[in-house]
Design an enzyme around this catalytic site. Structure first.
Site, short mmCIF file in Angstrom:
data_model
loop_
_atom_site.label_atom_id
_atom_site.label_comp_id
_atom_site.label_asym_id
_atom_site.label_seq_id
_atom_site.Cartn_x
_atom_site.Cartn_y
_atom_site.Cartn_z
N LYS A 157 0.86 -1.19 0.00
CA LYS A 157 0.00 0.00 0.00
C LYS A 157 0.89 1.24 0.00
O LYS A 157 1.78 1.38 0.86
CB LYS A 157 -0.87 -0.04 1.26
O1 G3P Z 1 -7.77 1.71 5.41
C1 G3P Z 1 -8.12 3.04 5.31
C2 G3P Z 1 -9.45 3.35 5.88
O2 G3P Z 1 -10.45 2.52 5.51
C3 G3P Z 1 -9.64 4.49 6.77
O3 G3P Z 1 -10.90 4.54 7.37
O4 G3P Z 1 -12.51 5.36 9.05
O5 G3P Z 1 -10.06 5.84 9.33
O6 G3P Z 1 -11.38 7.00 7.58
P1 G3P Z 1 -11.23 5.75 8.38
#
Ligand code: G3P
Length: 217
Positions: free
Chosen positions: A83
């Protein structure tokens, strides 16, 4: 639509994996921090547990460092997707790693143009962040729709991995607009099975059943 689980918690991944709900896993530096685990150890463990792609994120921010870290992470298992962030150095890293035959997930995507350049750089997955756009009163789902249109217009093979998913509605909308993959926290995936009328209906069936005095076993 494929389900990836957005966590580095082994027990939660294993529980969903046993139910056939896990087509892959995504992690990021914040999720590794939350798990309290060593990134190398936990990534290897997750990759051994699930069959599908396991995203492991580089933390260097310039090309040479990203490439070295990416190669190290990719060597941990055959199903690692490296990633990288959607920066110019990240795209350069994506180009090299995908040329070497590795899966690359380009993350922190917030615009259709970013998704376009990631596809041109050979990304296996593009990760547009829905929730974080919604957080600032923009339309995360519109971004998924726009990327779908652009990728279909030009037959890009990059898979749309809808990320930053916070609710069951996000999952349903992603399925409706044709995201290839969603990645969501375990609680959101488990929440997909919930409906208040299911609970209410089951309570009524149980109450009536008790009145019959019968047993099946
Ligand atoms: O893996 C990245 C992701 O899904 C982030 O989610 O909820 O931290 O914006 P969030």
């Amino acid at each position: 639509m494929k389900f990836f689980v957005d966590t580095a918690e082994i027990d939660a991944i294993a529980e969903l994996n046993d139910l056939g709900m896990v087509d892959g896993v995504t992690t990021n530096p914040s999720l590794i921090m939350k798990s309290g685990r060593d990134i190398i150890e936990v990534t290897k463990e997750i990759a051994a547990l699930v069959d599908g792609p396991v995203s492991a994120e580089v933390v260097a921010t310039e090309f040479d460092g990203m490439l070295a870290e990416g190669r190290k992470l990719a060597a941990l298992a055959d199903n690692i997707a490296v990633k990288v962030p959607l920066t110019w150095d990240g795209l350069k890293t994506c180009r090299v790693l995908s040329g070497e035959g590795f899966m690359v997930n380009v993350t922190l995507c917030f615009s259709a143009n970013q998704a376009l350049v990631a596809a041109k750089a050979g990304a296996t997955f593009i990760s547009p962040f829905i929730g974080r756009l919604d957080d600032i009163s923009l339309d995360g789902m519109q971004l998924i729709e726009d990327i779908r249109t652009i990728y279909d217009n030009y037959d890009f093979g990059t898979e749309i991995l809808a990320a930053s998913i916070r609710s069951a509605n996000h999952v349903q909308d992603c399925a409706l607009v044709g995201a290839d993959v969603i990645t969501a926290p375990p609680a959101v995936i488990k929440g997909l099975a919930k409906h208040p009328l299911t609970d209410k209906g089951l309570d009524a069936f149980m109450a009536d059943w008790a009145k019959t005095g019968q047993k099946i076993l």
